[in-house]
Structures are given as C-alpha cells and as structure tokens.
Scaffold this motif. Sequence first.
Motif, mmCIF file in Angstrom:
data_model
loop_
_atom_site.group_PDB
_atom_site.id
_atom_site.type_symbol
_atom_site.label_atom_id
_atom_site.label_comp_id
_atom_site.label_asym_id
_atom_site.label_seq_id
_atom_site.Cartn_x
_atom_site.Cartn_y
_atom_site.Cartn_z
ATOM 1 N N HIS A 1 12.329 5.478 -9.235
ATOM 2 C CA HIS A 1 13.224 4.352 -8.971
ATOM 3 C C HIS A 1 12.739 3.117 -9.725
ATOM 4 C CE1 HIS A 1 10.077 2.867 -6.348
ATOM 5 N NE2 HIS A 1 10.114 3.980 -5.654
ATOM 6 N N GLN A 2 13.513 2.056 -9.635
ATOM 7 C CA GLN A 2 13.193 0.824 -10.360
ATOM 8 C C GLN A 2 12.882 -0.336 -9.415
ATOM 9 O OE1 GLN A 2 12.974 0.916 -13.726
ATOM 10 N NE2 GLN A 2 13.387 3.099 -13.482
ATOM 11 N N HIS A 3 12.484 -0.007 -8.204
ATOM 12 C CA HIS A 3 12.259 -1.062 -7.218
ATOM 13 C C HIS A 3 10.986 -1.864 -7.502
ATOM 14 C CE1 HIS A 3 15.546 0.589 -5.019
ATOM 15 N NE2 HIS A 3 14.913 1.705 -4.699
ATOM 16 N N ILE A 4 9.977 -1.214 -8.050
ATOM 17 C CA ILE A 4 8.687 -1.869 -8.270
ATOM 18 C C ILE A 4 8.629 -2.397 -9.706
ATOM 19 C CG2 ILE A 4 6.177 -1.552 -8.290
ATOM 20 C CD1 ILE A 4 6.594 0.691 -6.224
ATOM 21 N N PRO A 5 8.354 -3.686 -9.898
ATOM 22 C CA PRO A 5 8.308 -4.246 -11.254
ATOM 23 C C PRO A 5 7.274 -3.521 -12.115
ATOM 24 C CG PRO A 5 8.325 -5.996 -9.611
ATOM 25 C CD PRO A 5 8.143 -4.718 -8.861
ATOM 26 N N LYS A 6 7.652 -3.201 -13.339
ATOM 27 C CA LYS A 6 6.776 -2.425 -14.216
ATOM 28 C C LYS A 6 5.491 -3.165 -14.585
ATOM 29 C CE LYS A 6 9.514 1.141 -14.570
ATOM 30 N NZ LYS A 6 9.173 2.433 -13.937
ATOM 31 N N ALA A 7 5.509 -4.493 -14.525
ATOM 32 C CA ALA A 7 4.343 -5.267 -14.940
ATOM 33 C C ALA A 7 3.480 -5.738 -13.772
ATOM 34 C CB ALA A 7 4.781 -6.475 -15.767
ATOM 35 N N ILE B 1 11.185 -5.436 1.335
ATOM 36 C CA ILE B 1 9.816 -4.927 1.279
ATOM 37 C C ILE B 1 9.065 -5.526 0.090
ATOM 38 C CG2 ILE B 1 8.405 -2.854 0.922
ATOM 39 C CD1 ILE B 1 10.668 -1.296 2.376
ATOM 40 N N MET B 2 9.708 -5.589 -1.052
ATOM 41 C CA MET B 2 9.073 -6.066 -2.276
ATOM 42 C C MET B 2 8.921 -7.584 -2.320
ATOM 43 S SD MET B 2 8.180 -3.386 -3.831
ATOM 44 C CE MET B 2 7.412 -4.390 -5.098
ATOM 45 N N ASN B 3 9.605 -8.295 -1.467
ATOM 46 C CA ASN B 3 9.571 -9.756 -1.495
ATOM 47 C C ASN B 3 8.148 -10.279 -1.284
ATOM 48 O OD1 ASN B 3 10.627 -12.436 -1.541
ATOM 49 N ND2 ASN B 3 10.582 -12.464 0.698
ATOM 50 N N GLY B 4 7.650 -11.041 -2.242
ATOM 51 C CA GLY B 4 6.340 -11.673 -2.112
ATOM 52 C C GLY B 4 5.155 -10.800 -2.459
ATOM 53 N N LEU C 1 0.831 -1.203 0.000
ATOM 54 C CA LEU C 1 0.000 0.000 0.000
ATOM 55 C C LEU C 1 0.865 1.253 0.000
ATOM 56 C CD1 LEU C 1 -2.825 1.401 0.446
ATOM 57 C CD2 LEU C 1 -2.376 1.151 2.909
ATOM 58 N N ASP C 2 0.580 2.159 -0.922
ATOM 59 C CA ASP C 2 1.194 3.491 -0.976
ATOM 60 C C ASP C 2 2.720 3.468 -0.805
ATOM 61 O OD1 ASP C 2 -1.204 4.709 -1.484
ATOM 62 O OD2 ASP C 2 -1.518 5.454 0.542
ATOM 63 N N PRO C 3 3.407 2.814 -1.741
ATOM 64 C CA PRO C 3 4.864 2.696 -1.600
ATOM 65 C C PRO C 3 5.607 4.024 -1.796
ATOM 66 C CG PRO C 3 4.151 1.797 -3.708
ATOM 67 C CD PRO C 3 2.908 2.087 -2.928
ATOM 68 N N PHE C 4 6.249 4.471 -0.737
ATOM 69 C CA PHE C 4 7.137 5.637 -0.740
ATOM 70 C C PHE C 4 8.476 5.101 -0.261
ATOM 71 C CE2 PHE C 4 8.536 9.602 1.697
ATOM 72 C CZ PHE C 4 9.006 10.244 0.564
ATOM 73 N N LEU C 5 9.392 4.830 -1.203
ATOM 74 C CA LEU C 5 10.557 3.998 -0.920
ATOM 75 C C LEU C 5 11.883 4.745 -0.977
ATOM 76 C CD1 LEU C 5 9.395 0.853 -2.968
ATOM 77 C CD2 LEU C 5 9.033 1.347 -0.531
ATOM 78 N N GLY D 1 5.888 4.142 -17.116
ATOM 79 C CA GLY D 1 6.342 2.853 -17.619
ATOM 80 C C GLY D 1 5.659 1.634 -17.049
ATOM 81 N N PHE D 2 4.672 1.825 -16.189
ATOM 82 C CA PHE D 2 3.983 0.686 -15.599
ATOM 83 C C PHE D 2 2.891 0.200 -16.558
ATOM 84 C CE2 PHE D 2 6.119 2.767 -12.171
ATOM 85 C CZ PHE D 2 6.564 1.715 -11.383
ATOM 86 N N THR D 3 2.822 -1.113 -16.750
ATOM 87 C CA THR D 3 2.023 -1.664 -17.845
ATOM 88 C C THR D 3 0.759 -2.398 -17.408
ATOM 89 O OG1 THR D 3 3.336 -3.711 -17.807
ATOM 90 C CG2 THR D 3 4.082 -1.936 -19.271
ATOM 91 N N ASN D 4 0.565 -2.553 -16.101
ATOM 92 C CA ASN D 4 -0.597 -3.317 -15.615
ATOM 93 C C ASN D 4 -1.374 -2.500 -14.587
ATOM 94 O OD1 ASN D 4 -2.429 -5.342 -15.119
ATOM 95 N ND2 ASN D 4 -0.946 -6.802 -14.288
#
Length: 290
Positions: free
Chosen positions: A109-115, A87-90, A52-56, A133-136
């Motif tokens: 940043h590039q921490h969150i997968p674009k898809a 944090i992103m694990n799982g 929820l609301d990722p501010f990383l 760049g997020f596709t989903n």
Amino acid sequence: MQHSTVATLILSLAVGAAAQAATPGASTQPVQIQQIRNATAKINYGGKTFLLDPFLAKKGRYPGFEGTFNSSLRNPLVELPMPVKTIMNGVDAVIVSHTHLDHWDGGDHQHIPKAIPLFVQDEKDAKLIRDQGFTNVRILGEQTVFEGVQLSKTGGQHGTDEMYAKKPLAEALGKAMGIVFQAPGAKTVYVMGDTLWRTGVDQALAKFKPDLILMNAGDARMIGYAGSIIMGKDDVLRAYQQMPNATIIATHMDAINHMTLSRKELKEHVRQHGIQDRVRIPADGEVLKF
C-alpha cells in the motif's frame, strides 16, 4: 564574592536538574502508547511519535498463514479501529521488528511515506524494504539515537528449539528483535517483540530494568509442533513476578488466525492470579498514558 556565589548556586541547580532527569524512574516526560491492532502500536516517546510494526490492511485482505492454527481464516480478522490517515498523523518514524506480514505489509500500500525514517533489525530486512521503494531505511543497533530518543535492539527467538532445528521452518520463522526506548525524564519502555522467553529477554530485563513492558502475548501456534512461537498467559504472569516495578502491556491478540489466546481469556487469567494492578490489556484503539 556575591556574584560568584550566585553563579555557583545556579550551576548547582542546573546540574541537579540534569541529574534528576537522567535518573531512572524520574518520569518528567509522559509516555503514551496507543494499541492499534495486532502488534501495531503508536508510541509517543521523548517528544517523538513512533509507529511500531504497521500492519494496515483491511479485514480479510490476506489468506491465513499456512501450517498454523486456524489457517482457513483470512487475515486480519478485524478491521482497523480508525482510518489509516489518522494512524499516520504525526508519525516521526516507523520501527519494523521483523518483516512477517502481520508486522509489515508496507509494500502492499501507499499509506506510509517512502522517505520516512524507518528502522529495521538487519541488512536483510533493510534490503527487502528498500526494494519496496522506501528510501530512509536504517538498521537499529544497540545504541541508536533518533532525535534525542535512544533505541536499543534486543534479542529473542521466534519459536521453540525444535522448530529452529528444522532448517526450512527456521528460515521461515527468521529473526525478530525487541526494542528498548530510553530518554531523559521518561519511563523506559521495552518492546519484547515476537519471541519466547529466552536468554535475550532476561538480559534485556536485567540491563534496562524497564518501567513498561510491551509483550506480544497471543500464544501463536504452528500445526504439528508443541509450544508457541510467541509468548502467552504464563509469560505475562512471569513478567509480573520477575519485574515488580514494571507495568506489562499485553498485545498481539484477536487479529491473526494463529493466535490461540484471546484478550478475554487473558483477562480471566490475570484476574485469577490477582495481578490486575500492573497488567494492561488494551483494546484496539485504546490509549494508555504513563
């Protein structure tokens, strides 16, 4: 006759089990909420993990918000309690209640997968995030289902009526949604989002009767205006009194320049009113299980 009786008994037991799982308060699926920082939380719900609301960002990455209290301080005020990779694990899906920087810095940043499946409140926010760049990217509605978890958008108001009467400020504050999580056998979770206590909040409480209420309670302030742009300590007390069967989880404190209520101050308020039994004020990194 004997075979028919056994079949009937099995069917009766199955129907009864399904009904029990669908009954509010019949909690057979655990809910886990991990406070990350500010309004960022990791929510394990219905067998899925939502961020929820990722501010990383790293501590001090951005200047303070102009026109707000303590704008000389750089945001965020504190570091993340763990590596971003952890944090992103799982994580199965991301939910962005609105695109103010302290709720979404995903374009930096590039921490969150674009898809990754990513839910937003409206087409305006969807366009902004797609352009990053997020596709989903998906728009969350009143009855959105993600792999067995029902997500319902709720309303609110990110500031006072006086603030929204001024067009430039109203546009800057924008809209922010709340989110309700529901699944068979799981406690109902209501994320209030960045809002004051308005009709939309009362409507959500009456409709969903949540077991767990995640409240942004840092009492953020603008310079030159009375009142806050999110909830504060009196709202925590109000929620406790209005929803006698719910646990309130207070967050969105101690990380952004314009918060005027600290965890320490809220803990004292909670103690003074004797409401510790159903109010949680998690530290960054703390895991709550229900």
